[in-house]
Design an enzyme around this catalytic site. Structure first.
Site, PDB file in Angstrom:
ATOM      1  N   VAL A 502       0.838  -1.204   0.000  1.00 36.30           N
ATOM      2  CA  VAL A 502       0.000   0.000   0.000  1.00 36.30           C
ATOM      3  C   VAL A 502       0.872   1.252   0.000  1.00 36.30           C
ATOM      4  O   VAL A 502       0.632   2.205  -0.751  1.00 36.30           O
ATOM      5  CB  VAL A 502      -0.948   0.000   1.217  1.00 36.30           C
ATOM      6  N   ALA A 503       1.913   1.260   0.845  1.00 37.05           N
ATOM      7  CA  ALA A 503       2.794   2.426   0.932  1.00 37.05           C
ATOM      8  C   ALA A 503       3.548   2.648  -0.376  1.00 37.05           C
ATOM      9  O   ALA A 503       3.616   3.769  -0.887  1.00 37.05           O
ATOM     10  CB  ALA A 503       3.771   2.253   2.094  1.00 37.05           C
ATOM     11  N   TRP A 505       2.733   1.612  -3.299  1.00 40.84           N
ATOM     12  CA  TRP A 505       1.786   1.950  -4.362  1.00 40.84           C
ATOM     13  C   TRP A 505       1.419   3.433  -4.321  1.00 40.84           C
ATOM     14  O   TRP A 505       1.294   4.078  -5.365  1.00 40.84           O
ATOM     15  CB  TRP A 505       0.523   1.085  -4.224  1.00 40.84           C
ATOM     16  N   HIS A 506       1.265   3.977  -3.111  1.00 41.15           N
ATOM     17  CA  HIS A 506       0.946   5.398  -3.008  1.00 41.15           C
ATOM     18  C   HIS A 506       2.089   6.264  -3.540  1.00 41.15           C
ATOM     19  O   HIS A 506       1.872   7.182  -4.323  1.00 41.15           O
ATOM     20  CB  HIS A 506       0.661   5.772  -1.552  1.00 41.15           C
ATOM     21  N   ASP A 507       3.282   5.977  -3.087  1.00 40.39           N
ATOM     22  CA  ASP A 507       4.462   6.724  -3.522  1.00 40.39           C
ATOM     23  C   ASP A 507       5.684   6.046  -2.911  1.00 40.39           C
ATOM     24  O   ASP A 507       5.618   5.547  -1.798  1.00 40.39           O
ATOM     25  CB  ASP A 507       4.397   8.189  -3.062  1.00 40.39           C
TER      26      ASP A 507
END
Length: 622
Positions: A502-503, A505-507
């Site tokens: 998730v992290a 994927w965000h940036d």
């Protein structure tokens, strides 16, 4: 219908998303058919009354809570407004981040890049929301595919062909020369899914798509000038040629920032195709006219109407083998209403809804959803005209110049602005999809202030992404179980892997990795408390159990605020500075204790809201 009655329907959960008020395993047409059946309504009401305790809204306890609300909530808004007035001595430091507003005498805090982009492009997106469905209607009146196949296949052919053509034109206008980079990535991913031996597809899919996330970041979206400098002399003829081509980047030159959401659809297509290989013979809902169905497929299809599937069936039943075509794949991956920010639907769901319009799409509900979106937009505009929390944060403030109350409430409202700036694009794009005949999940279930559980918060925040994570990462990794210490450790590792993705994927930034790991760390106390204080052991003492849960929930709220400030607002250093400024003397400690009492009251209200939903027959896992 009066205005107040209509507004109640606007803010009804059924307006937000029918998935909240009806089971995803039940076809929505069944819900429609049962609306006018008094016996069904009486049975549902009786079942709902038995599932929740009597309401507490009129008890002395809650009248005390109302008194706290009447005083505290206006005070919270006043504190944020007070530090945003031109008379505040720190105002000149952040005034440069303010713009002229449309409310007389007030400027607007338009300093957030995401919301500024959304606000600036709002007229264009509104035009697209109207133009795109009208253009589809015109297309459908002209393009009449062969009617030899089943009705659903004919409708899919009509819709997917339009979506494919419109998607190509859409990304060319949006991204110019970079549209060829996007199509190249899509083509490679499609070849991995359809040409590799089956056993290699999952690994190849994850390696390629995660590698694409890193490559997009490192090359700034494969800027041709940058690539030319790597292979030739700096600022040589090749670099000048690359610089010239980069200038034709369309309306949104940073296509790689938007592409993260497309990555999820690429993975969805590949894994849906991979899982369909063993299931296609038994679960396919349509049988080719040229070959008779097998006995197993007849048995599986018995009782299933492909025109009236439940959402769970739309997701789990694989699309027909011929539906995994390159045209359908591109139409899905670049579907215009959901391309920029989502919400996310799986490939199977897209194909199913393209074949048969979802019964949950009803014009009165869609109009109410649009009204609700406009009211949220108005709320955001009012907040930005009166509370300049974003501009204050950007001006590198000296946090020790603010009182504990000012620091806490500036941070609190900063999170609300983050919530609203994400909510608005997601709702607008979902509204566009609903108008176009596709029903994706609602991304934001509850207001950011209406959350007390870290785990449930992440089910409700970016909900379509959460569902994607569960289907494609969480369940394949084995899910979670906290029945023993061994399974608990394995579950924590699973969550760490999920939130690491998730992290990233965000940036690809360290502060987001820290944010992801903090989320998991902050879930551990909640899991531990659930294990040590199971509800079944407190059935004879419900009030004491509610109070105990509320104390734990206050701690959860404080941890969630801290984690999200680190990930999306001020970073780890900023949070440390804010906390040290709040707690540097006893007045700050006293304020924190007072804030915890107020949070305790708010959590009790949250508990009762959920009990009220149960009395109406609505049980939401968030």
């Amino acid at each position: 219908m009066g205005l107040s009655s209509y507004l109640r329907k606007v803010y009804d959960l059924d307006t937000l998303d029918t998935r909240f008020t009806s089971s995803t395993s039940v076809p929505y047409q069944t819900v429609i058919d049962a609306r006018d059946d008094p016996a069904v309504e009486r049975e549902a009401a009786a079942r709902a009354r038995s599932s929740a305790p009597p309401p507490k809204w009129r008890t002395p306890e809650f009248f005390l809570y109302y008194m706290v609300f009447i005083v505290v909530v206006p005070y919270m808004f006043w504190v944020a407004y007070d530090v945003s007035r031109p008379s505040d001595p720190r105002y000149p430091k952040y005034e440069k981040y303010l713009s002229d507003g449309w409310i007389p005498g007030r400027k607007i805090d338009n300093s957030d890049a995401q919301y500024r982009t959304f606000r600036g492009n709002f007229p264009i997106m509104t035009g697209l929301l109207i133009f795109h469905p009208l253009l589809r209607k015109a297309w459908e009146s002209v393009y009449k595919p062969s009617a030899r196949g089943a009705r659903g296949s004919t409708r899919l052919d009509q819709r997917a062909t339009f979506d494919f053509i419109f998607a190509i034109a859409f990304i060319v206008i949006l991204h110019g020369i970079s549209s060829f980079k996007i199509l190249a990535i899509l083509t490679i991913n499609y070849q991995l899914a359809t040409k590799l031996p089956r056993k290699y597809v999952p690994a190849a899919t994850w390696i390629f798509n995660i590698g694409t996330l890193f490559a997009n970041e490192l090359t700034m979206g494969y800027r041709l000038q940058l690539l030319a400098n790597w292979v030739g002399p700096p600022w040589g003829p090749l670099a000048h040629w690359g610089y010239w081509l980069d200038r034709w980047g369309g309306i949104l030159t940073r296509w790689d920032i938007l592409f993260n959401i497309t990555i999820l659809r690429l993975i969805s297509f590949n894994l849906d195709y991979y899982w369909s290989i063993d299931k296609r013979s038994s679960n396919s809902l349509e049988v080719s006219a040229h070959s008779p169905p097998s006995p197993m497929s007849l048995h599986t299809k018995k009782g299933l109407d492909p025109a009236s599937l439940s959402e769970r069936d739309r997701i789990s039943i694989p699309a027909d083998i011929k539906d995994f075509s390159f045209r359908n794949y591109v139409a899905y991956a670049l579907y215009a209403p959901l391309y920029i920010a989502g919400p996310i639907i799986t490939f199977n769901d897209y194909i199913s809804q393209s074949k048969y319009r979802a019964a949950s799409i009803e014009w009165p509900r869609t109009i109410r959803y649009g009204v609700r979106f406009l009211l949220v937009l108005l709320a955001m505009e009012l907040i930005l005209h009166y509370d300049y929390v974003g501009a204050i944060s950007k001006a590198a403030p000296v946090w020790s110049d603010y009182t504990a109350a000012q620091l806490s409430l500036l941070s609190f409202f900063n999170l609300h602005i983050i919530w609203l700036k994400l909510l608005l694009p997601w709702r607008m794009f979902r509204l566009w999809a609903l108008v176009d005949g596709i029903d994706p999940p609602e991304n934001m279930v509850r207001c950011v202030s209406n959350n007390y559980s870290t785990q449930l918060f992440w089910r409700a925040w970016h909900r379509s992404y959460n569902r994607w994570l569960i289907r494609y990462i969480y369940i394949p990794l084995g899910g979670s179980s906290f029945r023993s210490w061994q399974s608990s450790v394995k579950s924590v590792v699973t969550y760490l892997l999920v939130f690491t993705f998730v992290a990233l994927w965000h940036d690809i930034k360290l502060r987001l990795l820290i944010w992801g790991w903090l989320i998991v760390i902050f879930m551990v106390p909640e899991w531990t408390a659930s294990y040590l204080f199971p509800k079944r052991k407190w059935e004879s003492r419900p009030t004491e159990y509610r109070m105990l849960c509320c104390i734990g929930a206050v701690g959860n709220v404080l941890m969630m605020i801290s984690a999200n400030l680190v990930g999306f607002a001020v970073g780890l250093d900023g949070l440390q500075s804010i906390l040290s400024s709040i707690l540097h003397d006893w007045s700050g400690v006293f304020f924190i204790l007072t804030a915890c009492i107020c949070l305790f009251v708010g959590v009790q209200i949250m508990f009762e809201i959920r009990e009220s939903e149960k009395r109406k027959g609505v049980v939401m896992k968030c």
